[in-house]
Structures are given as C-alpha cells and as structure tokens.
Design an enzyme around this catalytic site. Structure first.
Site, PDB file in Angstrom:
ATOM      1  N   GLU A  83      -5.501  18.042 -15.137  1.00  0.00           N
ATOM      2  CA  GLU A  83      -4.165  18.391 -15.914  1.00  0.00           C
ATOM      3  C   GLU A  83      -3.970  19.463 -17.068  1.00  0.00           C
ATOM      4  O   GLU A  83      -3.862  19.581 -18.175  1.00  0.00           O
ATOM      5  CB  GLU A  83      -4.115  16.861 -16.459  1.00  0.00           C
ATOM      6  CG  GLU A  83      -3.981  15.863 -15.575  1.00  0.00           C
ATOM      7  CD  GLU A  83      -3.736  14.324 -16.395  1.00  0.00           C
ATOM      8  OE1 GLU A  83      -3.761  14.333 -17.752  1.00  0.00           O
ATOM      9  OE2 GLU A  83      -3.995  13.293 -15.763  1.00  0.00           O
ATOM     10  N   GLU A 117      -5.359   8.338  -7.570  1.00  0.00           N
ATOM     11  CA  GLU A 117      -4.767   7.477  -8.522  1.00  0.00           C
ATOM     12  C   GLU A 117      -3.541   6.958  -7.946  1.00  0.00           C
ATOM     13  O   GLU A 117      -2.659   6.996  -8.786  1.00  0.00           O
ATOM     14  CB  GLU A 117      -4.495   8.522  -9.892  1.00  0.00           C
ATOM     15  CG  GLU A 117      -5.660   9.002 -10.469  1.00  0.00           C
ATOM     16  CD  GLU A 117      -5.400   9.801 -11.500  1.00  0.00           C
ATOM     17  OE1 GLU A 117      -4.568   9.699 -12.640  1.00  0.00           O
ATOM     18  OE2 GLU A 117      -6.357  10.931 -12.008  1.00  0.00           O
TER      19      GLU A 117
HETATM   20  O1  9MR Z   1      -6.679   4.658 -16.287  1.00  0.00           O
HETATM   21  C1  9MR Z   1      -7.217   5.453 -17.380  1.00  0.00           C
HETATM   22  C2  9MR Z   1      -7.198   4.549 -18.717  1.00  0.00           C
HETATM   23  O2  9MR Z   1      -8.004   3.224 -18.610  1.00  0.00           O
HETATM   24  C3  9MR Z   1      -7.750   5.401 -19.748  1.00  0.00           C
HETATM   25  O3  9MR Z   1      -7.545   4.618 -21.019  1.00  0.00           O
HETATM   26  C4  9MR Z   1      -6.935   6.696 -19.867  1.00  0.00           C
HETATM   27  C5  9MR Z   1      -7.526   7.582 -20.882  1.00  0.00           C
HETATM   28  O4  9MR Z   1      -8.765   7.806 -20.584  1.00  0.00           O
HETATM   29  O5  9MR Z   1      -6.895   7.271 -18.604  1.00  0.00           O
HETATM   30  C6  9MR Z   1      -6.560   6.612 -17.620  1.00  0.00           C
HETATM   31  O6  9MR Z   1      -6.634   7.430 -16.322  1.00  0.00           O
HETATM   32  C7  9MR Z   1      -6.037   8.910 -16.364  1.00  0.00           C
HETATM   33  C8  9MR Z   1      -6.761   9.360 -15.486  1.00  0.00           C
HETATM   34  O7  9MR Z   1      -8.452   9.524 -15.887  1.00  0.00           O
HETATM   35  C9  9MR Z   1      -6.165  10.843 -15.223  1.00  0.00           C
HETATM   36  N1  9MR Z   1      -4.812  10.910 -15.156  1.00  0.00           N
HETATM   37  C10 9MR Z   1      -4.066   9.772 -15.649  1.00  0.00           C
HETATM   38  C11 9MR Z   1      -4.709   8.576 -15.635  1.00  0.00           C
HETATM   39  C12 9MR Z   1      -3.699   7.612 -16.409  1.00  0.00           C
HETATM   40  O8  9MR Z   1      -3.682   7.852 -18.058  1.00  0.00           O
END
Ligand code: 9MR
Length: 460
Positions: free
Chosen positions: A266, A373
C-alpha cells in the site's frame, strides 16, 4: 436391439422422433401446440450442484432459438427468477442461484420460423444437499494455484481451526504475526534490532509439518511500524540501514521456508494526483524507497518471489495505473515477481467486468498474480441483521466469478487466491466498521462451509 425388448411407450417415442419433421405427435405434454412447430425433448439435467444445474434438450430442426422455464413447482405457477420464458440459442443452459436440497422443474419450447412450439416434456431435478466430502479447496486447486488463508499463530493451536487450515488450504499468510511491528520489537543500546521470532518460527514450522506454502506478509507497511521507527532519533541513513538489516535478517532466517513476500504494501496514494503515500519510509528514504526495499530483498535472497500488494486495484483505474507504472519500473530492474490485488470486495461491487479488465491489465505484465485478501461484504449498506439465503447466494455467485476470472489467467501467472480469514465472525471488517454485522468469508461462525465455499469450487 430386438423389437420385443422395447416397451410400447419407448417404441412410440421412437416413431414420433423419426417422423418429427413431417407431422406432430401428441403426448402427455402439450408438445407441439397448434402452431405446428415441433417441441424439443428435454433431457436429464447435468452438472448438478448445491445451487445450480445444467438443463439440456435436443435439437429441433431449423429452430432459431429455444425458450426455457424453470420453476419450483411442477405446475409452473411461478418461475425461478430470470428463468421465465428465457431465450437461449444453444441446447443447454446453466441454471444458477438456486436453493440446495430443492426440487426444480424445467421445460423448453422451440422457436421455428418465428413460431413457438408447445412445451417439451418436464424434467425434474433435485439440487444437492451437502458438500462433497472428497473435494476440498486444496484438492480442487492442486497443480493449478495456491489457495491460501490468513491465519494467526494462536489459531493453529486450536483444533477446529487447525483441522480446516490443513484440510482445505495449500498456503497460509499471517494476518498480523509477520508484520514488522510483530517481529521488530526494539533496538538495543548497541543499535542492533531486537527481534521476536517466536510466532513466525511457529508458523513456518506448522506450514512445513503440514506441507503448506507460506506467503510472507508484509515487510514494509506504514500501518505496522515499530514504535522505535516511528519516533526514530537517528539519521535518515541510519533509518535506511535498519530497514536493510531488517529485510536481510528476515530473509536469512527463513531462507527456503518462506518463498514469497509482500515486500511493500500500500505505498501508492489514493489521491489521483499524488504518487506516493506520505509515510515515514517516504520521508526517511526518499521517493525511491520502494525500489530500495525490493533491491534489499532481492540481494538478501534471489530465490524469494517478491510481491507488491495494494487495495482498490480492481475498480480505481487511476490508482492501478500508478501501481502498474511502478511495477514496470521494478520489472525493468528485475526487482519484482508478483502483484497482489487485495480483494476486499462487495457482493455487488465492483462489477465483474471491472475485475476482469483490471486482471487483464495485470496479465499483460510479466508478473505472478495474487488475488490477495479476498473477502466479500454482503452488508455494506447495513440492511441485514442476519445472513439471508438470498444474500448468501449472491455472495456465492460473486466468489464463483472471482475464482473464474482468476482461473482463466494463463497458468504460468497464477500464484494464489488468499481468503482474508477463515470464518465470518473472525473478520477484520466487524471491528473496522464498529461492530456492523458482516459475513464475508467461506465458513460461518460454527466452522460450517457456506454457499460461498461451494461458489469457490464452482468457479474452478
Ligand atoms: O486483518 C488485519 C487486521 O487484523 C489488523 O488489525 C490490521 C492492522 O494490522 O490489518 C489487517 O489486514 C490488512 C492487511 O494486512 C493489509 N491490507 C489491509 C488489511 C485490512 O486492514
């Protein structure tokens, strides 16, 4: 075949079929109407699943098209949505969006020279009642691509999770345990990084013991920053050296065990006019920080597949353009192997065509493709308090479309589809949306397969 072995009715049908083009035969069904056009003979359904089947019928000489009715009652007093007088110009039709364990009926008419025949015979078909036990997501995708799931190290120790992780998935991604803030816990007074490898070690061992691929997620992400880097008091060069050290240490420790990584996550800004998201990495390392991180990773282990991962890629063409231009630059220096399109989508958005077009643009690049994802929201409008059968079907259809699009990618470019969690109540989307109910995954809160699970299989 001796005539004596043919029943009277079979013989009668054979005679009717033989003289089909010359005269009309009467039967139980209103087969030829008064129009004179010959009615088709409907054949048994095929490809029967939980939610769909294929209706089949025979050819009628000179028919320009056929008209199909599907109903849940044998008297055809009402019709399955979209299957009331549906025009078709082939000899079969897939009927989707059905309920499981339900009997349906279909009949078909032929259109010859603008004249519609009477109804064919009626075929009844019962949709399946349960998921086939001998097929899993993993078995259905074997030798094709990885099907992954976001896991936590803690859940690998819970038998109900472990059982499904190992049965259904050929790849795992740590939802959080391999992010920088989980591993890089501080800096000691000699300036060396303090690591906590415990969860990563355990996940890597788990994957090895169960013959599961590990996709690493994610080395560099502005939302997973160790405290010491957020408030770093050293110089920019010292900051960059720490990043290089971190990437090198991770790759060295897991050499041969983690074969692919999201190197940067990102990094591109959502504002159409801004290329780089304003992060500490950009501020400390400059506009070429993404390239630097990929170069550190490549140098640390040339055998690891290096991915860039980002969201909204399927529908935000401007952002995708920026990402793909960056990918071109990285490819020119042989610094990238794959791209992850994060698939946080809705049951009704973006359109199938948008996903297809975005995928086509990526297929044109020399990279592996990861539908990362994946979760499919059904309640973005907050109009549900429980998952309805209808919405579950729509979600299943969506999953099927996504899998179909992925599966059609040239074989050498398919990397993985990764579900962002195992079961509905574990989804990040519920806390993210202040508790709004959501059911975005393939398993329900009780670890049962949902229609969406079946949709995945049907997309293959
Ligand atoms: O699903 C993840 C959530 O449990 C965490 O709190 C969050 C912050 O670390 O990250 C979420 O996963 C993200 C992923 O790592 C990157 N793309 C967006 C996802 C959703 O926020």
């Amino acid at each position: 075949m001796k005539l004596g072995k043919i029943s009277n009715s079979t013989f009668y049908v054979m005679v009717c079929l033989t003289i089909l083009s010359f005269m009309s035969c009467s039967s139980d069904d209103d087969n030829n109407g008064s129009s004179g056009a010959i009615a088709p003979v409907a054949q048994e359904a095929s490809d029967i699943s939980l939610t769909s089947f294929r209706a089949n019928w025979n050819n009628v000489f000179r028919a320009s098209e056929y008209v199909l009715d599907v109903s849940a009652d044998s008297g055809f007093s009402s019709f399955v949505d979209g299957f009331d007088n549906l025009s078709i110009n082939q000899l079969s039709q897939s009927v989707t969006g059905l309920n499981s364990n339900t009997t349906y009926y279909y009949r078909v008419r032929a259109v010859v020279g603008g004249v519609v025949s009477g109804n064919s015979n009626t075929i009844s078909v019962e949709t399946n009642t349960q998921f086939p036990d001998d097929v899993t997501l993993k078995s259905a995708t074997e030798n094709n691509f990885f099907v992954g799931v976001a896991v936590s190290e803690a859940r690998t120790n819970i038998s109900s999770y472990d059982e499904i992780y190992t049965r259904e998935f050929s790849s795992i991604t740590a939802e959080n345990d391999m992010k920088m803030a989980s591993i890089f816990t501080g800096i000691d007074n000699t300036g060396a990084i303090i690591y906590d490898w415990s969860k990563v070690d355990a996940l890597v061992d788990y994957a090895e013991a169960n013959n599961i691929n590990v996709h690493g997620h994610t080395l560099i992400w502005h939302r997973s920053l160790p405290q010491v880097l957020e408030n770093f008091s050293g110089t920019d060069q010292e900051f960059e050296d720490l990043i290089e050290q971190y990437i090198t240490d991770v790759f060295t420790r897991y050499q041969g065990k983690i074969n692919s990584w999201d190197v940067v996550n990102e990094a591109i800004d959502d504002d159409p006019g801004v290329q780089w998201r304003d992060t500490v990495f950009l501020q400390r390392m400059g506009e070429d920080y993404v390239e630097k991180c990929f170069a550190f990773a490549r140098a640390a282990d040339p055998n690891v597949k290096l991915f860039y991962n980002d969201y909204n890629m399927t529908f935000d063409g401007t952002k995708r353009g920026k990402v793909l231009a960056m990918v071109d630059d990285l490819l020119a220096s042989d610094l990238i192997d794959g791209v992850g399109y994060q698939m946080h989508i809705d049951y009704n958005f973006p359109s199938t065509q948008q996903i297809q077009d975005a995928t086509d643009e990526l297929v044109a690049k020399d990279v592996l493709i990861h539908f990362a994802e994946l979760d499919v929201k059904v309640n973005a409008a907050n109009d549900l308090t429980e998952l309805t059968e209808e919405r579950a079907m729509a979600q299943s259809q969506r999953v099927q479309e996504v899998v179909e699009i992925f599966n059609a990618i040239p074989q050498n470019k398919k990397y993985a589809i990764t579900l962002w969690g195992l079961k509905d109540d574990d989804t990040w989307l519920i806390p993210e949306n202040n508790g709004r109910p959501e059911w975005p995954l393939l398993f329900d809160a009780s670890f049962n397969k949902k229609q969406a699970y079946q949709g995945f299989l049907e997309g293959l």
